[in-house]
Design a protein around this motif. Sequence first.
Motif, short mmCIF file in Angstrom:
data_model
loop_
_atom_site.label_atom_id
_atom_site.label_comp_id
_atom_site.label_asym_id
_atom_site.label_seq_id
_atom_site.Cartn_x
_atom_site.Cartn_y
_atom_site.Cartn_z
N LEU A 4 21.70 -30.92 -27.78
CA LEU A 4 20.47 -31.42 -28.39
C LEU A 4 20.73 -32.79 -28.97
O LEU A 4 21.79 -33.04 -29.56
CB LEU A 4 20.01 -30.47 -29.49
N ARG A 6 18.77 -35.78 -31.44
CA ARG A 6 17.62 -36.12 -32.29
C ARG A 6 17.92 -37.48 -32.91
O ARG A 6 18.91 -37.64 -33.64
CB ARG A 6 17.42 -35.06 -33.37
N VAL A 21 21.40 -42.21 -32.05
CA VAL A 21 21.72 -41.20 -33.06
C VAL A 21 22.75 -41.81 -34.01
O VAL A 21 23.93 -41.94 -33.66
CB VAL A 21 22.27 -39.91 -32.41
N LEU A 44 11.03 -41.46 -33.77
CA LEU A 44 12.02 -40.38 -33.72
C LEU A 44 11.74 -39.47 -32.53
O LEU A 44 10.60 -39.07 -32.29
CB LEU A 44 11.95 -39.57 -35.02
N ARG A 46 13.28 -36.08 -29.96
CA ARG A 46 14.16 -34.91 -29.90
C ARG A 46 14.14 -34.41 -28.46
O ARG A 46 13.07 -34.17 -27.90
CB ARG A 46 13.67 -33.82 -30.85
#
Length: 201
Positions: A4, A6, A21, A44, A46
């Motif tokens: 993952l 984000r 990141v 932002l 994800r």
Amino acid sequence: MIALLRGLLAQTETDRCVIDVQGVGYLVQASTRTLAALPHPPELARVLVETVVREDAILLYGFADAQERDWFRLLTTVQGVGAKVALGLLSTVAPGELTSAIASGDKATLTRAPGVGGRLAERILSELRDKVGRMPAGPGGTTLPSTAVGGGVEHDALLALAGLGFRRAEAYPVVTRILAATDGTASLDTVLRESLKELAR
């Protein structure tokens, strides 16, 4: 393994994006469907990630949701379907349509994707037909039982509807739904009549 990411979406291109990141920019390959779901840079973002380690590189493939990631994993189990072809399929055919196309043997839908010719489409249909029932179809599709490819009334109805110009991918969910509602006891005439009512809407 990275699962993952984000961070701030630094940039997007036709088949990839860069996610920042905490000052480290990760290059993530993605389908057009996932890229379209991302916010505008530098907001932002994800993404779920599938990490592929090769002798010469570590590659990251990003997905807007778990459904698309699961389809990527399943598609790449087929011989001849690499990450690029899998992303091309996911860019061209929605997961729900993939479910219906594979279950109903609709080769034409698969060959719409770049890099998928007739022979590879047949291999995908052959190798995934028994596995597709476990995949969630998502919006626009129907979750299918593992015994999705049947015969008898279902087979004859699909052939008849194909002769009337309806694609298997759109006719299959309708036919199976009508048969399920009657516990499989509906006659061919009934299935065709009800299917045409629904498909003509």
